[in-house]
Write a protein that holds these residues in place. Structure first.
Motif, PDB file in Angstrom:
ATOM      1  N   ALA A 111       4.766   6.527 -10.773  1.00  9.01           N
ATOM      2  CA  ALA A 111       4.458   6.176  -9.381  1.00  9.01           C
ATOM      3  C   ALA A 111       4.817   7.387  -8.535  1.00  9.01           C
ATOM      4  O   ALA A 111       5.959   7.834  -8.547  1.00  9.01           O
ATOM      5  CB  ALA A 111       5.252   4.954  -8.937  1.00  9.01           C
ATOM      6  N   THR A 115       7.835   5.953   4.000  1.00  3.79           N
ATOM      7  CA  THR A 115       8.934   6.571   3.258  1.00  3.79           C
ATOM      8  C   THR A 115       9.427   7.827   3.950  1.00  3.79           C
ATOM      9  O   THR A 115      10.638   8.051   4.067  1.00  3.79           O
ATOM     10  CB  THR A 115       8.477   6.896   1.825  1.00  3.79           C
ATOM     11  N   CYS A 163       7.282   0.457  -5.643  1.00  5.63           N
ATOM     12  CA  CYS A 163       5.896   0.800  -5.985  1.00  5.63           C
ATOM     13  C   CYS A 163       5.708   0.890  -7.500  1.00  5.63           C
ATOM     14  O   CYS A 163       4.656   0.510  -8.032  1.00  5.63           O
ATOM     15  CB  CYS A 163       5.510   2.122  -5.331  1.00  5.63           C
ATOM     16  N   THR A 168      -0.683   6.298  -7.599  1.00  7.19           N
ATOM     17  CA  THR A 168      -0.466   7.065  -6.379  1.00  7.19           C
ATOM     18  C   THR A 168      -0.137   6.141  -5.213  1.00  7.19           C
ATOM     19  O   THR A 168      -0.886   5.209  -4.914  1.00  7.19           O
ATOM     20  CB  THR A 168      -1.727   7.893  -6.029  1.00  7.19           C
ATOM     21  N   ILE A 169       0.973   6.378  -4.567  1.00  7.08           N
ATOM     22  CA  ILE A 169       1.378   5.601  -3.403  1.00  7.08           C
ATOM     23  C   ILE A 169       0.474   5.982  -2.239  1.00  7.08           C
ATOM     24  O   ILE A 169       0.261   7.168  -1.972  1.00  7.08           O
ATOM     25  CB  ILE A 169       2.854   5.861  -3.079  1.00  7.08           C
ATOM     26  N   ASP A 170      -0.080   4.999  -1.535  1.00  9.03           N
ATOM     27  CA  ASP A 170      -1.073   5.285  -0.504  1.00  9.03           C
ATOM     28  C   ASP A 170      -0.444   5.934   0.731  1.00  9.03           C
ATOM     29  O   ASP A 170       0.783   6.083   0.843  1.00  9.03           O
ATOM     30  CB  ASP A 170      -1.841   4.024  -0.121  1.00  9.03           C
ATOM     31  N   GLY A 209       2.223   4.008   2.607  1.00  6.03           N
ATOM     32  CA  GLY A 209       3.491   4.017   1.890  1.00  6.03           C
ATOM     33  C   GLY A 209       4.210   5.340   2.027  1.00  6.03           C
ATOM     34  O   GLY A 209       5.433   5.390   2.221  1.00  6.03           O
ATOM     35  N   TYR A 212       5.641  -2.932  -8.589  1.00  5.11           N
ATOM     36  CA  TYR A 212       4.659  -3.867  -8.038  1.00  5.11           C
ATOM     37  C   TYR A 212       3.267  -3.272  -7.799  1.00  5.11           C
ATOM     38  O   TYR A 212       2.313  -4.021  -7.589  1.00  5.11           O
ATOM     39  CB  TYR A 212       5.168  -4.447  -6.720  1.00  5.11           C
ATOM     40  N   SER A 213       3.132  -1.972  -7.796  1.00  7.98           N
ATOM     41  CA  SER A 213       1.829  -1.372  -7.508  1.00  7.98           C
ATOM     42  C   SER A 213       0.993  -1.238  -8.775  1.00  7.98           C
ATOM     43  O   SER A 213       1.521  -0.942  -9.859  1.00  7.98           O
ATOM     44  CB  SER A 213       2.008   0.004  -6.849  1.00  7.98           C
ATOM     45  N   ASP A 214      -0.308  -1.428  -8.617  1.00  7.44           N
ATOM     46  CA  ASP A 214      -1.223  -1.293  -9.750  1.00  7.44           C
ATOM     47  C   ASP A 214      -1.794   0.113  -9.868  1.00  7.44           C
ATOM     48  O   ASP A 214      -2.482   0.421 -10.846  1.00  7.44           O
ATOM     49  CB  ASP A 214      -2.376  -2.292  -9.614  1.00  7.44           C
ATOM     50  N   THR A 215      -1.559   0.966  -8.882  1.00  9.37           N
ATOM     51  CA  THR A 215      -2.089   2.321  -8.904  1.00  9.37           C
ATOM     52  C   THR A 215      -0.937   3.321  -8.982  1.00  9.37           C
ATOM     53  O   THR A 215       0.146   3.073  -8.441  1.00  9.37           O
ATOM     54  CB  THR A 215      -2.914   2.609  -7.640  1.00  9.37           C
ATOM     55  N   TRP A 232      10.066   4.077  -3.986  1.00  7.35           N
ATOM     56  CA  TRP A 232       9.458   4.479  -5.256  1.00  7.35           C
ATOM     57  C   TRP A 232       9.613   3.383  -6.305  1.00  7.35           C
ATOM     58  O   TRP A 232       8.663   3.051  -7.023  1.00  7.35           O
ATOM     59  CB  TRP A 232      10.102   5.773  -5.743  1.00  7.35           C
TER      60      TRP A 232
END
Length: 204
Positions: free
Chosen positions: A102, A48, A31, A39-41, A44, A34-37, A28
């Motif tokens: 996130a 997890t 994400c 919702t974790i895809d 991911g 570093y994630s731009d969205t 978490w």
């Protein structure tokens, strides 16, 4: 209450739960940074859930195989309850992320992947013991996150890559449900296999 504490300690639940929490928190946090969205895809989420299942799978068996088979305790009910509580703990930890920027979502994807991977771990525990119960969830997850596996209208791909299909995909949901129910029944009714006395007896 004392029996519950002893049971949790004998199954190494506190350590396993702490490890699963740390794994989920680590993914978490990565994400979140570093994630731009928000919702974790699906990949991911799958990785997890696999980490959490691998951390908690050892709690499906105790240190004494013979004690876990004693006729004085209703072990099928206890095993089923234990497995369901493990599933609840994983889902609850994942869904806590919905309160942040996130999140592991959608809920249907989290529920499906947890049920399927935990069912695989339970089936592995019933067939090969808890020491090897993580192999099947890890293998299927690693296959599912390969670039050649993706969301697809083809039923064969939906079954092979059920972990990364969109929530609500019928074939993927059915596959996860079958794995979950099969693992639950196998583990609840059979438990973990007994090891030879030489493997479980203390060293002298």
């Amino acid at each position: 209450m004392r029996f519950l504490r002893l049971y949790l300690r004998s199954r190494r639940v506190p350590l396993a739960l702490a490890t699963a929490t740390a794994a989920i928190t680590g993914v978490w946090a990565l994400c979140l940074v570093y994630s731009d969205t928000p919702t974790i895809d699906a990949k991911g989420v799958s990785l997890t859930v696999m980490l959490a299942v691998a951390a908690l799978a050892p709690t499906l068996g105790g240190a004494d195989d013979a004690l876990d088979q004693t006729a004085s305790i209703n072990w099928p009910t206890r095993r089923a309850g234990h497995l369901l509580l493990v599933a609840t703990a994983i889902v609850a930890l994942l869904l806590l992320s919905t309160l942040t920027d996130a999140r592991f979502a959608p809920v249907g994807l989290v529920l499906r992947n947890t049920a399927g991977l935990l069912g695989l771990a339970a089936l592995g525990a019933a067939l090969f013991g808890t020491a090897r119960s993580w192999i099947a969830p890890l293998t299927w997850t690693l296959v599912s996150v390969l670039p050649l596996v993706h969301a697809s209208p083809e039923v064969s791909m939906q079954i092979l890559g059920w972990l990364v299909q969109p929530a609500g995909t019928t074939a993927a949901t059915t596959c996860a449900a079958v794995l979950g129910v099969t693992g639950l029944l196998a583990y609840a009714l059979r438990g973990c296999p007994r090891h030879p006395a030489a493997e479980t007896a203390p060293d002298r």
